[in-house]
Design an enzyme around this catalytic site. Structure first.
Site, PDB file in Angstrom:
ATOM      1  N   ASP A   1       4.848   3.882  11.101  1.00 31.01           N
ATOM      2  CA  ASP A   1       4.929   2.797  10.725  1.00 31.01           C
ATOM      3  C   ASP A   1       4.372   1.760  11.834  1.00 31.01           C
ATOM      4  O   ASP A   1       4.326   2.032  12.747  1.00 31.01           O
ATOM      5  CB  ASP A   1       6.601   2.005  10.704  1.00 31.01           C
ATOM      6  CG  ASP A   1       6.548   0.829   9.527  1.00 31.01           C
ATOM      7  OD1 ASP A   1       7.417   0.747   8.698  1.00 31.01           O
ATOM      8  OD2 ASP A   1       5.971  -0.302   9.912  1.00 31.01           O
ATOM      9  N   ILE A   2       3.568   0.752  10.749  1.00 29.91           N
ATOM     10  CA  ILE A   2       2.930  -0.648  12.037  1.00 29.91           C
ATOM     11  C   ILE A   2       3.392  -1.149  12.599  1.00 29.91           C
ATOM     12  O   ILE A   2       2.814  -1.833  14.013  1.00 29.91           O
ATOM     13  CB  ILE A   2       1.607  -0.606  11.358  1.00 29.91           C
ATOM     14  CG1 ILE A   2       0.520  -1.165  12.010  1.00 29.91           C
ATOM     15  CG2 ILE A   2       2.056  -2.526  10.279  1.00 29.91           C
ATOM     16  CD1 ILE A   2      -0.633  -1.401  11.037  1.00 29.91           C
TER      17      ILE A   2
ATOM     18  N   VAL B   1       4.845  -3.224   0.114  1.00 28.70           N
ATOM     19  CA  VAL B   1       3.763  -2.835  -0.091  1.00 28.70           C
ATOM     20  C   VAL B   1       4.406  -1.533  -1.258  1.00 28.70           C
ATOM     21  O   VAL B   1       4.964  -1.137  -1.350  1.00 28.70           O
ATOM     22  CB  VAL B   1       3.928  -1.918   1.305  1.00 28.70           C
ATOM     23  CG1 VAL B   1       2.714  -0.503   1.087  1.00 28.70           C
ATOM     24  CG2 VAL B   1       2.995  -1.973   2.604  1.00 28.70           C
TER      25      VAL B   1
ATOM     26  N   HIS C   1       7.470   4.185  -0.395  1.00 28.74           N
ATOM     27  CA  HIS C   1       7.331   5.117   0.327  1.00 28.74           C
ATOM     28  C   HIS C   1       9.731   5.095   0.667  1.00 28.74           C
ATOM     29  O   HIS C   1      10.042   4.610   0.369  1.00 28.74           O
ATOM     30  CB  HIS C   1       7.426   3.861   1.525  1.00 28.74           C
ATOM     31  CG  HIS C   1       7.132   2.900   2.057  1.00 28.74           C
ATOM     32  ND1 HIS C   1       6.931   1.782   0.113  1.00 28.74           N
ATOM     33  CD2 HIS C   1       8.594   1.852   1.864  1.00 28.74           C
ATOM     34  CE1 HIS C   1       6.781   0.797   0.886  1.00 28.74           C
ATOM     35  NE2 HIS C   1       7.841   0.758   1.358  1.00 28.74           N
ATOM     36  N   MET C   2       9.744   6.309   1.857  1.00 31.48           N
ATOM     37  CA  MET C   2      10.796   6.184   2.206  1.00 31.48           C
ATOM     38  C   MET C   2      11.172   5.515   3.750  1.00 31.48           C
ATOM     39  O   MET C   2      10.123   6.283   4.369  1.00 31.48           O
ATOM     40  CB  MET C   2      11.398   7.339   2.183  1.00 31.48           C
ATOM     41  CG  MET C   2      13.089   7.757   2.542  1.00 31.48           C
ATOM     42  SD  MET C   2      13.589   9.803   2.286  1.00 31.48           S
ATOM     43  CE  MET C   2      13.492   9.782   0.455  1.00 31.48           C
ATOM     44  N   HIS C   3      11.565   4.993   4.254  1.00 30.91           N
ATOM     45  CA  HIS C   3      11.170   4.483   5.339  1.00 30.91           C
ATOM     46  C   HIS C   3      12.398   5.709   6.311  1.00 30.91           C
ATOM     47  O   HIS C   3      13.827   5.989   5.779  1.00 30.91           O
ATOM     48  CB  HIS C   3      12.077   3.384   6.068  1.00 30.91           C
ATOM     49  CG  HIS C   3      11.387   2.391   5.651  1.00 30.91           C
ATOM     50  ND1 HIS C   3      10.628   1.703   6.544  1.00 30.91           N
ATOM     51  CD2 HIS C   3      11.463   1.726   4.713  1.00 30.91           C
ATOM     52  CE1 HIS C   3       9.944   0.399   5.477  1.00 30.91           C
ATOM     53  NE2 HIS C   3      10.441   0.282   4.599  1.00 30.91           N
TER      54      HIS C   3
HETATM   55  P1  5GP Z   1       8.563  -2.251   2.637  1.00 30.67           P
HETATM   56  O1  5GP Z   1       9.382  -3.818   3.397  1.00 30.67           O
HETATM   57  O2  5GP Z   1       7.744  -2.418   1.783  1.00 30.67           O
HETATM   58  O3  5GP Z   1       9.734  -1.852   1.998  1.00 30.67           O
HETATM   59  O4  5GP Z   1       8.695  -1.377   4.137  1.00 30.67           O
HETATM   60  C1  5GP Z   1       6.596  -1.529   4.435  1.00 30.67           C
HETATM   61  C2  5GP Z   1       6.454  -1.002   5.477  1.00 30.67           C
HETATM   62  O5  5GP Z   1       5.068  -0.887   5.741  1.00 30.67           O
HETATM   63  C3  5GP Z   1       6.503  -1.921   6.805  1.00 30.67           C
HETATM   64  O6  5GP Z   1       8.067  -1.737   7.615  1.00 30.67           O
HETATM   65  C4  5GP Z   1       5.516  -1.927   7.188  1.00 30.67           C
HETATM   66  O7  5GP Z   1       5.173  -2.483   8.662  1.00 30.67           O
HETATM   67  C5  5GP Z   1       4.837  -0.964   6.704  1.00 30.67           C
HETATM   68  N1  5GP Z   1       3.130  -1.146   7.020  1.00 30.67           N
HETATM   69  C6  5GP Z   1       2.324  -2.193   6.177  1.00 30.67           C
HETATM   70  N2  5GP Z   1       0.763  -1.860   6.653  1.00 30.67           N
HETATM   71  C7  5GP Z   1       0.868  -1.198   7.034  1.00 30.67           C
HETATM   72  C8  5GP Z   1      -0.341  -0.622   7.314  1.00 30.67           C
HETATM   73  O8  5GP Z   1      -1.352  -0.273   6.977  1.00 30.67           O
HETATM   74  N3  5GP Z   1       0.109   0.999   8.199  1.00 30.67           N
HETATM   75  C9  5GP Z   1       1.530   1.134   8.708  1.00 30.67           C
HETATM   76  N4  5GP Z   1       1.139   2.428   9.297  1.00 30.67           N
HETATM   77  N5  5GP Z   1       2.779   0.994   7.894  1.00 30.67           N
HETATM   78  C10 5GP Z   1       2.712  -0.260   7.492  1.00 30.67           C
END
Ligand code: 5GP
Ligand code: ZN
Length: 113
Positions: free
Chosen positions: A29-30, A95, A99-101
């Site tokens: 994660d970024i 996003v 996706h699974m964290h």
């Molecule tokens: P969500 O909040 O949708 O469950 O998680 C999206 C995750 O994607 C966030 O933790 C965010 O930091 C990560 N993320 C967003 N854009 C990018 C990217 O361009 N590259 C990577 N590696 N992670 C990203």
């Protein structure tokens, strides 16, 4: 899908992968929220969990299996880790490619909401 950042990462058009097979890809994660914060995504574009079809059942199970293998590889399996999937705005999905964290490497805050 065009203009989907996770499709681009999974297709290796940007970023770098920690793991891939024919069905899923995994990358850091970024904006890491823990010492280990990996995202596991399907190569197929699915925008939210609401768009899952019966044919995707095994795919989501595979995401969890890959996450558990990565946890072992990173050495956080014994201490423990958390898997999270957010759906839509109330859950904080930002996003729109499922996706699974995989979070771990420190004691995580108790509670889910
Ligand atoms: P969500 O909040 O949708 O469950 O998680 C999206 C995750 O994607 C966030 O933790 C965010 O930091 C990560 N993320 C967003 N854009 C990018 C990217 O361009 N590259 C990577 N590696 N992670 C990203
Ligand atoms: Zn996508």
């Amino acid at each position: 899908m065009e203009d989907c950042i996770f499709c681009k990462i999974a297709n290796k058009e940007m970023g770098s992968l920690l793991y891939e097979d024919d069905k899923v890809a995994a990358f850091n994660d970024i904006n890491a929220q823990a010492p280990i914060h990996i995202l596991i995504v399907p190569k197929k574009h699915i925008s939210t969990l609401n768009e899952l079809r019966e044919e995707d059942e095994a795919l989501v199970g595979h995401m969890a299996f890959v996450a558990s293998n990565l946890a072992k590889e990173k050495g956080i399996d014994k201490n423990g880790y958390r898997l999270i999937m957010n759906c839509n705005h109330d859950a904080g999905q930002t996003v729109f490619h499922i996706h699974m964290h995989l979070l771990g490497g420190k004691p995580l805050k108790a509670g889910l909401a």
